[in-house]
Design a protein around this motif. Structure first.
Motif, PDB file in Angstrom:
ATOM      1  N   ASN A 111      44.980  35.690  48.721  1.00  0.00           N
ATOM      2  CA  ASN A 111      43.292  35.121  48.616  1.00  0.00           C
ATOM      3  C   ASN A 111      43.779  33.741  48.607  1.00  0.00           C
ATOM      4  OD1 ASN A 111      40.585  33.926  47.486  1.00  0.00           O
ATOM      5  ND2 ASN A 111      39.843  35.575  48.129  1.00  0.00           N
ATOM      6  N   THR A 112      43.885  32.995  49.788  1.00  0.00           N
ATOM      7  CA  THR A 112      44.172  31.073  49.473  1.00  0.00           C
ATOM      8  C   THR A 112      43.446  30.401  48.617  1.00  0.00           C
ATOM      9  OG1 THR A 112      45.357  31.574  51.430  1.00  0.00           O
ATOM     10  CG2 THR A 112      44.108  29.054  50.540  1.00  0.00           C
ATOM     11  N   ALA A 113      41.504  30.802  48.909  1.00  0.00           N
ATOM     12  CA  ALA A 113      40.737  29.719  47.430  1.00  0.00           C
ATOM     13  C   ALA A 113      41.009  30.283  46.221  1.00  0.00           C
ATOM     14  CB  ALA A 113      39.356  30.406  48.208  1.00  0.00           C
ATOM     15  N   ILE A 114      41.048  31.502  45.853  1.00  0.00           N
ATOM     16  CA  ILE A 114      41.651  32.389  44.681  1.00  0.00           C
ATOM     17  C   ILE A 114      42.541  31.695  43.765  1.00  0.00           C
ATOM     18  CG2 ILE A 114      42.385  33.902  42.968  1.00  0.00           C
ATOM     19  CD1 ILE A 114      39.960  35.326  44.927  1.00  0.00           C
ATOM     20  N   HIS A 115      44.008  31.476  44.661  1.00  0.00           N
ATOM     21  CA  HIS A 115      45.412  30.975  45.042  1.00  0.00           C
ATOM     22  C   HIS A 115      44.980  29.431  44.758  1.00  0.00           C
ATOM     23  CE1 HIS A 115      49.440  30.907  45.710  1.00  0.00           C
ATOM     24  NE2 HIS A 115      49.557  28.826  45.796  1.00  0.00           N
ATOM     25  N   GLU A 116      44.471  28.669  45.279  1.00  0.00           N
ATOM     26  CA  GLU A 116      44.271  27.706  45.138  1.00  0.00           C
ATOM     27  C   GLU A 116      43.258  26.545  43.747  1.00  0.00           C
ATOM     28  OE1 GLU A 116      45.820  25.205  46.461  1.00  0.00           O
ATOM     29  OE2 GLU A 116      46.220  26.639  47.755  1.00  0.00           O
ATOM     30  N   PHE A 117      42.266  27.778  43.081  1.00  0.00           N
ATOM     31  CA  PHE A 117      41.223  27.694  41.976  1.00  0.00           C
ATOM     32  C   PHE A 117      42.331  27.945  40.658  1.00  0.00           C
ATOM     33  CE2 PHE A 117      37.928  26.914  44.706  1.00  0.00           C
ATOM     34  CZ  PHE A 117      37.075  26.075  43.641  1.00  0.00           C
ATOM     35  N   ILE A 118      43.509  28.646  41.125  1.00  0.00           N
ATOM     36  CA  ILE A 118      43.998  29.086  39.888  1.00  0.00           C
ATOM     37  C   ILE A 118      45.185  27.713  39.720  1.00  0.00           C
ATOM     38  CG2 ILE A 118      45.962  30.443  38.907  1.00  0.00           C
ATOM     39  CD1 ILE A 118      45.014  33.216  40.544  1.00  0.00           C
ATOM     40  N   ALA A 125      49.795  31.527  40.662  1.00  0.00           N
ATOM     41  CA  ALA A 125      48.881  31.444  41.809  1.00  0.00           C
ATOM     42  C   ALA A 125      49.273  32.642  42.052  1.00  0.00           C
ATOM     43  CB  ALA A 125      49.095  30.194  42.947  1.00  0.00           C
ATOM     44  N   VAL A 126      50.436  33.112  43.212  1.00  0.00           N
ATOM     45  CA  VAL A 126      50.482  34.316  43.349  1.00  0.00           C
ATOM     46  C   VAL A 126      49.895  35.678  42.412  1.00  0.00           C
ATOM     47  CG1 VAL A 126      52.210  36.092  44.740  1.00  0.00           C
ATOM     48  CG2 VAL A 126      51.574  33.375  45.359  1.00  0.00           C
ATOM     49  N   ALA A 127      50.805  35.563  41.387  1.00  0.00           N
ATOM     50  CA  ALA A 127      50.495  36.573  40.710  1.00  0.00           C
ATOM     51  C   ALA A 127      48.432  36.316  40.754  1.00  0.00           C
ATOM     52  CB  ALA A 127      51.192  36.606  39.024  1.00  0.00           C
ATOM     53  N   GLY A 128      48.002  35.561  40.517  1.00  0.00           N
ATOM     54  CA  GLY A 128      46.759  35.563  40.079  1.00  0.00           C
ATOM     55  C   GLY A 128      45.610  36.001  41.429  1.00  0.00           C
ATOM     56  N   GLU A 129      46.684  35.991  42.524  1.00  0.00           N
ATOM     57  CA  GLU A 129      45.718  36.451  43.226  1.00  0.00           C
ATOM     58  C   GLU A 129      45.669  38.077  42.857  1.00  0.00           C
ATOM     59  OE1 GLU A 129      46.684  35.249  47.884  1.00  0.00           O
ATOM     60  OE2 GLU A 129      48.272  33.936  46.636  1.00  0.00           O
ATOM     61  N   TYR A 130      46.853  38.740  43.059  1.00  0.00           N
ATOM     62  CA  TYR A 130      46.853  40.159  43.204  1.00  0.00           C
ATOM     63  C   TYR A 130      46.011  40.651  41.925  1.00  0.00           C
ATOM     64  CZ  TYR A 130      50.039  44.333  43.290  1.00  0.00           C
ATOM     65  OH  TYR A 130      50.980  45.464  42.851  1.00  0.00           O
ATOM     66  N   PHE A 131      46.292  39.584  40.832  1.00  0.00           N
ATOM     67  CA  PHE A 131      45.384  40.077  39.888  1.00  0.00           C
ATOM     68  C   PHE A 131      43.880  40.658  39.595  1.00  0.00           C
ATOM     69  CE2 PHE A 131      43.252  39.194  35.351  1.00  0.00           C
ATOM     70  CZ  PHE A 131      44.056  40.152  34.829  1.00  0.00           C
TER      71      PHE A 131
END
Length: 258
Positions: free
Chosen positions: A164-171, A228-234
């Protein structure tokens, strides 16, 4: 010509953003007025929201209202639609939903482009190497975020890809809250856990780079992108993430579940 127009628009937006003071709402969440039709839109488009209890959904929407009151969202070369703003707001709330209070003090404006863009922020179909779906601005774009509308919608339409690109950027913005984007979530993680966290990150990055991990390859490029990538997955596939990466799941739970 399109390039010149794009730059002119961006410079105007930057000027307006720097001139305006960031307004922080002081209205209690319980007193926020939430448009009733949001509920069905979010149920249909945001899986994270759908999994919440009714009371949690009300809190989620209240946090979205606060974010939209504090942040300017501008569409570049297309007409902004309500769902565009709702998906951006949902992306902002998801990483900090469990925080009692959080304001993105390092964000004033989100610019949304119609398509993917290149390093020069060009999104014309004739431009080659348009592979960027989102970024957190620096320098003249400080306190700005730039998102591709296509990437934004893909992040919510595909509910099984862990991305999720947007979640990635907010992380990335959360990471930047201590002044620097370095992959060390100092404002999220208690000090005694930072070294164990980094040790685990390096172990996981090695697995990514050896093609023995289901975490996206981009997470193996740096500690910054790993977070950020792990956060997307999480957030996108929490049960799968917990089963595949129990130690990392516990660490990110300590970061994001306050």
């Amino acid at each position: 010509m399109l390039y010149i127009i794009s730059i002119a628009i961006l410079l105007f937006i930057l000027y307006a953003s720097f001139k305006a003071k960031k307004k922080v709402s002081t209205t209690p969440l319980k007193d926020v007025i939430i448009p009733k039709h949001w509920h069905q839109l979010l149920l249909k488009n945001v899986l994270f929201y759908k999994k919440l209890t009714i009371d949690e959904q009300k809190v989620f929407c209240s946090k979205m209202v606060h974010f939209l009151n504090e942040t300017t969202i501008r569409a570049i070369h297309f007409k902004l639609e309500e769902l565009d703003t709702l998906l951006i707001a949902a992306s902002a709330v998801i990483p900090v939903f469990r925080f009692p209070k959080w304001n993105y003090s390092n964000l004033t404006t989100v610019l949304i482009y119609p398509d993917y863009f290149d390093e020069d922020l060009q999104f014309d179909p004739k431009t080659k190497y348009r592979t960027i779906g989102g970024l957190v601005g620096t320098g003249r774009f400080e306190d700005q975020m730039i998102l591709s509308k296509k990437a934004l919608y893909h992040g919510f339409n595909n509910k099984t890809d862990k991305n999720n690109t947007a979640i990635h950027e907010f992380i990335h913005l959360l990471d930047k809250a201590d002044g620097i984007i370095d992959g060390v979530p100092a404002v999220l993680l208690e000090k005694q856990y930072i070294i164990p966290y980094l040790q685990l990150v390096h172990k996981k990055m090695e697995a990514i780079n050896n093609d023995t991990s289901d975490i996206r390859n981009y997470g193996g490029t740096s500690e910054t992108e790993f977070l950020a990538v792990a956060g997307e997955y999480f957030f996108e596939r929490p049960k799968l993430f917990q089963r595949k990466h129990p130690e990392l799941y516990k660490m990110l739970t300590a970061c994001f579940i306050k």
